[in-house]
Design a protein around this motif. Structure first.
Motif, PDB file in Angstrom:
ATOM      1  N   MET A   1       0.848  -1.197   0.000  1.00  0.00           N
ATOM      2  CA  MET A   1       0.000   0.000   0.000  1.00  0.00           C
ATOM      3  C   MET A   1       0.881   1.244   0.000  1.00  0.00           C
ATOM      4  SD  MET A   1      -2.677   1.272   2.933  1.00  0.00           S
ATOM      5  CE  MET A   1      -1.309   1.699   3.997  1.00  0.00           C
ATOM      6  N   ALA A   2       0.568   2.170  -0.879  1.00  0.00           N
ATOM      7  CA  ALA A   2       1.335   3.423  -0.896  1.00  0.00           C
ATOM      8  C   ALA A   2       0.946   4.268   0.310  1.00  0.00           C
ATOM      9  CB  ALA A   2       1.075   4.191  -2.178  1.00  0.00           C
ATOM     10  N   ILE A   3       1.953   4.760   1.019  1.00  0.00           N
ATOM     11  CA  ILE A   3       1.682   5.633   2.150  1.00  0.00           C
ATOM     12  C   ILE A   3       1.750   7.093   1.692  1.00  0.00           C
ATOM     13  CG2 ILE A   3       4.088   5.779   2.968  1.00  0.00           C
ATOM     14  CD1 ILE A   3       3.005   5.431   5.801  1.00  0.00           C
ATOM     15  N   LEU A   4       2.702   7.351   0.766  1.00  0.00           N
ATOM     16  CA  LEU A   4       2.952   8.716   0.309  1.00  0.00           C
ATOM     17  C   LEU A   4       3.077   8.702  -1.215  1.00  0.00           C
ATOM     18  CD1 LEU A   4       3.548  11.432   1.865  1.00  0.00           C
ATOM     19  CD2 LEU A   4       5.945  10.994   1.388  1.00  0.00           C
ATOM     20  N   THR A   5       2.328   9.569  -1.861  1.00  0.00           N
ATOM     21  CA  THR A   5       2.373   9.631  -3.319  1.00  0.00           C
ATOM     22  C   THR A   5       2.631  11.061  -3.760  1.00  0.00           C
ATOM     23  OG1 THR A   5       0.733   7.871  -3.385  1.00  0.00           O
ATOM     24  CG2 THR A   5       1.131   9.046  -5.434  1.00  0.00           C
ATOM     25  N   ALA A   6       3.708  11.246  -4.505  1.00  0.00           N
ATOM     26  CA  ALA A   6       4.014  12.560  -5.083  1.00  0.00           C
ATOM     27  C   ALA A   6       3.653  12.508  -6.556  1.00  0.00           C
ATOM     28  CB  ALA A   6       5.497  12.880  -4.916  1.00  0.00           C
ATOM     29  N   ASP A   7       2.903  13.501  -6.995  1.00  0.00           N
ATOM     30  CA  ASP A   7       2.401  13.483  -8.364  1.00  0.00           C
ATOM     31  C   ASP A   7       2.830  14.757  -9.097  1.00  0.00           C
ATOM     32  OD1 ASP A   7       1.070  11.849 -10.132  1.00  0.00           O
ATOM     33  OD2 ASP A   7      -0.845  12.901  -9.871  1.00  0.00           O
ATOM     34  N   HIS A   8       3.685  14.590 -10.109  1.00  0.00           N
ATOM     35  CA  HIS A   8       4.119  15.715 -10.961  1.00  0.00           C
ATOM     36  C   HIS A   8       4.585  16.927 -10.151  1.00  0.00           C
ATOM     37  CE1 HIS A   8       2.866  13.570 -14.504  1.00  0.00           C
ATOM     38  NE2 HIS A   8       1.674  13.358 -13.975  1.00  0.00           N
ATOM     39  N   LEU A   9       5.478  16.666  -9.200  1.00  0.00           N
ATOM     40  CA  LEU A   9       5.971  17.745  -8.332  1.00  0.00           C
ATOM     41  C   LEU A   9       6.991  18.610  -9.057  1.00  0.00           C
ATOM     42  CD1 LEU A   9       6.786  16.367  -4.766  1.00  0.00           C
ATOM     43  CD2 LEU A   9       4.983  17.984  -5.451  1.00  0.00           C
ATOM     44  N   THR A  10       6.726  19.904  -9.077  1.00  0.00           N
ATOM     45  CA  THR A  10       7.673  20.870  -9.622  1.00  0.00           C
ATOM     46  C   THR A  10       7.849  21.987  -8.607  1.00  0.00           C
ATOM     47  OG1 THR A  10       7.169  20.378 -11.935  1.00  0.00           O
ATOM     48  CG2 THR A  10       8.058  22.568 -11.479  1.00  0.00           C
ATOM     49  N   LYS A  11       9.132  22.376  -8.392  1.00  0.00           N
ATOM     50  CA  LYS A  11       9.407  23.494  -7.494  1.00  0.00           C
ATOM     51  C   LYS A  11      10.374  24.463  -8.176  1.00  0.00           C
ATOM     52  CE  LYS A  11       9.689  25.912  -3.685  1.00  0.00           C
ATOM     53  NZ  LYS A  11       8.517  26.528  -3.033  1.00  0.00           N
ATOM     54  N   LYS A  12       9.905  25.691  -8.348  1.00  0.00           N
ATOM     55  CA  LYS A  12      10.750  26.747  -8.897  1.00  0.00           C
ATOM     56  C   LYS A  12      10.879  27.788  -7.795  1.00  0.00           C
ATOM     57  CE  LYS A  12      10.948  29.277 -13.274  1.00  0.00           C
ATOM     58  NZ  LYS A  12      11.018  30.575 -12.566  1.00  0.00           N
ATOM     59  N   TYR A  13      12.104  28.008  -7.315  1.00  0.00           N
ATOM     60  CA  TYR A  13      12.303  29.023  -6.279  1.00  0.00           C
ATOM     61  C   TYR A  13      12.216  30.404  -6.915  1.00  0.00           C
ATOM     62  CZ  TYR A  13      13.861  25.322  -3.121  1.00  0.00           C
ATOM     63  OH  TYR A  13      13.914  24.205  -2.323  1.00  0.00           O
ATOM     64  N   PRO A  14      11.734  31.375  -6.164  1.00  0.00           N
ATOM     65  CA  PRO A  14      11.625  32.735  -6.700  1.00  0.00           C
ATOM     66  C   PRO A  14      12.980  33.233  -7.212  1.00  0.00           C
ATOM     67  CG  PRO A  14      10.622  32.594  -4.511  1.00  0.00           C
ATOM     68  CD  PRO A  14      11.292  31.287  -4.769  1.00  0.00           C
ATOM     69  N   GLY A  15      12.986  33.851  -8.374  1.00  0.00           N
ATOM     70  CA  GLY A  15      14.214  34.426  -8.920  1.00  0.00           C
ATOM     71  C   GLY A  15      15.102  33.432  -9.641  1.00  0.00           C
ATOM     72  N   GLU A  16      14.767  32.116  -9.585  1.00  0.00           N
ATOM     73  CA  GLU A  16      15.566  31.106 -10.285  1.00  0.00           C
ATOM     74  C   GLU A  16      14.957  30.857 -11.668  1.00  0.00           C
ATOM     75  OE1 GLU A  16      18.368  29.466  -8.937  1.00  0.00           O
ATOM     76  OE2 GLU A  16      18.182  30.945  -7.329  1.00  0.00           O
ATOM     77  N   ASP A  17      15.835  30.615 -12.660  1.00  0.00           N
ATOM     78  CA  ASP A  17      15.346  30.396 -14.023  1.00  0.00           C
ATOM     79  C   ASP A  17      14.872  28.960 -14.223  1.00  0.00           C
ATOM     80  OD1 ASP A  17      15.909  32.987 -14.735  1.00  0.00           O
ATOM     81  OD2 ASP A  17      17.959  32.518 -15.350  1.00  0.00           O
ATOM     82  N   THR A  18      15.615  28.021 -13.648  1.00  0.00           N
ATOM     83  CA  THR A  18      15.256  26.619 -13.852  1.00  0.00           C
ATOM     84  C   THR A  18      14.666  26.047 -12.568  1.00  0.00           C
ATOM     85  OG1 THR A  18      17.514  26.039 -13.277  1.00  0.00           O
ATOM     86  CG2 THR A  18      16.994  26.142 -15.621  1.00  0.00           C
ATOM     87  N   PRO A  19      13.716  25.138 -12.690  1.00  0.00           N
ATOM     88  CA  PRO A  19      13.138  24.551 -11.479  1.00  0.00           C
ATOM     89  C   PRO A  19      14.158  23.688 -10.738  1.00  0.00           C
ATOM     90  CG  PRO A  19      12.207  23.530 -13.463  1.00  0.00           C
ATOM     91  CD  PRO A  19      13.111  24.614 -13.925  1.00  0.00           C
ATOM     92  N   ALA A  20      14.131  23.744  -9.416  1.00  0.00           N
ATOM     93  CA  ALA A  20      14.992  22.892  -8.589  1.00  0.00           C
ATOM     94  C   ALA A  20      14.509  21.452  -8.654  1.00  0.00           C
ATOM     95  CB  ALA A  20      14.988  23.394  -7.153  1.00  0.00           C
ATOM     96  N   LEU A  21      13.197  21.306  -8.863  1.00  0.00           N
ATOM     97  CA  LEU A  21      12.592  19.985  -9.010  1.00  0.00           C
ATOM     98  C   LEU A  21      11.625  20.063 -10.188  1.00  0.00           C
ATOM     99  CD1 LEU A  21      13.015  17.440  -7.258  1.00  0.00           C
ATOM    100  CD2 LEU A  21      10.753  17.859  -6.313  1.00  0.00           C
ATOM    101  N   ASP A  22      11.704  19.075 -11.076  1.00  0.00           N
ATOM    102  CA  ASP A  22      11.019  19.185 -12.356  1.00  0.00           C
ATOM    103  C   ASP A  22      10.168  17.943 -12.624  1.00  0.00           C
ATOM    104  OD1 ASP A  22      10.254  19.919 -14.869  1.00  0.00           O
ATOM    105  OD2 ASP A  22      12.254  19.859 -15.772  1.00  0.00           O
ATOM    106  N   ASP A  23       8.884  18.031 -12.330  1.00  0.00           N
ATOM    107  CA  ASP A  23       7.924  16.995 -12.700  1.00  0.00           C
ATOM    108  C   ASP A  23       8.290  15.615 -12.147  1.00  0.00           C
ATOM    109  OD1 ASP A  23       5.599  16.090 -13.899  1.00  0.00           O
ATOM    110  OD2 ASP A  23       6.591  15.598 -15.793  1.00  0.00           O
ATOM    111  N   VAL A  24       8.455  15.540 -10.850  1.00  0.00           N
ATOM    112  CA  VAL A  24       8.821  14.275 -10.205  1.00  0.00           C
ATOM    113  C   VAL A  24       7.584  13.588  -9.633  1.00  0.00           C
ATOM    114  CG1 VAL A  24      10.036  13.267  -8.229  1.00  0.00           C
ATOM    115  CG2 VAL A  24      11.201  14.922  -9.701  1.00  0.00           C
ATOM    116  N   SER A  25       7.381  12.367 -10.031  1.00  0.00           N
ATOM    117  CA  SER A  25       6.309  11.544  -9.482  1.00  0.00           C
ATOM    118  C   SER A  25       6.930  10.330  -8.812  1.00  0.00           C
ATOM    119  CB  SER A  25       5.345  11.090 -10.583  1.00  0.00           C
ATOM    120  OG  SER A  25       4.711  12.210 -11.160  1.00  0.00           O
TER     121      SER A  25
END
Ligand code: ADP
Ligand code: ADP
Length: 221
Positions: A1-25
């Motif tokens: 059984m999945a306890i934790l599911t991450a779906d298409h996670l993207t994180k772009k910090y303010p002022g950064e051009d490229t995302p630190a995390l890019d579409d991670v599932s």
């Protein structure tokens, strides 16, 4: 059984051009021991923080059991973090004026509850800290301090324990002791554990290893 599911996670910090995390599932099973590896700056800590409700993603979702955690408001998210997530960092962040036992029970007491003595005793034994329960952090070695931090993370029996380079500041023997404590929590209590590490020897002890590179998830084993 999945306890934790991450779906298409993207994180772009303010002022950064490229995302630190890019579409991670990613899906984490209950009772899993997962290691996250990858180069420095590749997004591992960002992923760990998003899994634990420490930060909010730019897009995507994280679900713990039935709860879509980023649909919670700040107060609810803070409660989620306190009750469901145990966080361990490279540096132990202990309260210098509190004893070993007090540092471990602090989160529970902040939550308005009391830790039963038998539960604390058993945890101190697992951590090998019975003799040190009244000591202050300054009287402990680095490995012992990290074991206190692990006790603090485990005491509330969180759904998931997230550790960011927990052995990064320790020598090989102390590192192995830390890993032994985490493995014991995993094996004995079925605690779900996610560890970021640079150390191949530590990754090799995990049940599953995933690699993050340039913010993206590579094939894991
Ligand atoms: P890792 O844990 O793999 O070393 P991080 O998740 O810490 O990687 O960082 C990924 C990228 O995001 C890096 O380029 C880092 O500089 C950047 N980063 C991390 N935190 C922040 C932040 N709070 N603000 C801006 N950039 C950040
Ligand atoms: P690690 O590599 O172990 O993730 P870092 O030194 O990258 O550690 O990050 C330590 C802290 O600094 C984290 O809270 C992260 O969010 C923040 N941080 C990392 N990179 C940046 C950055 N470029 N700008 C602002 N904060 C950052």
């Amino acid at each position: 059984m999945a306890i934790l599911t991450a779906d298409h996670l993207t994180k772009k910090y303010p002022g950064e051009d490229t995302p630190a995390l890019d579409d991670v599932s990613l899906s984490i099973e209950a009772g899993e021991f997962l290691a996250i590896v990858g180069p420095s700056g590749s997004g591992k800590s960002t992923l760990l923080h998003l899994l634990g409700g420490v930060d909010r993603p730019t897009s995507g979702s994280v679900q713990l059991y039935d709860t879509d955690i980023y649909k919670l408001n700040e107060t609810q998210l803070a409660i989620f973090r306190r009750r469901q997530v145990g966080l361990i960092y490279q540096f132990y962040n202990l309260m210098p004026e509190l004893t070993v036992a007090e540092n471990i029970t602090l989160p529970t007491e902040l939550d308005g509850k009391t830790v039963p003595a038998a539960i604390l005793d058993e945890l101190l034994a697992t951590l090998g800290l019975q003799e040190k329960r009244g000591a202050l952090p300054s009287q402990l070695s680095g490995g012992q301090q990290q074991r206190v931090a692990i006790g603090r993370a485990l005491i509330g029996q969180p759904a998931i324990v997230l550790a960011d380079e927990p052995t990064g500041n320790l020598d090989q023997r102390n590192s192995q002791e830390i890993m032994d404590v985490l493995h014991q929590a995993n094996a004995k209590s079925g605690q779900t554990i996610v560890v970021i590490t640079h150390d191949p020897a530590i990754a090799a002890q995990a049940g599953r290893v995933i690699t993050i590179e340039d913010g993206r998830l590579k094939e894991g084993r």
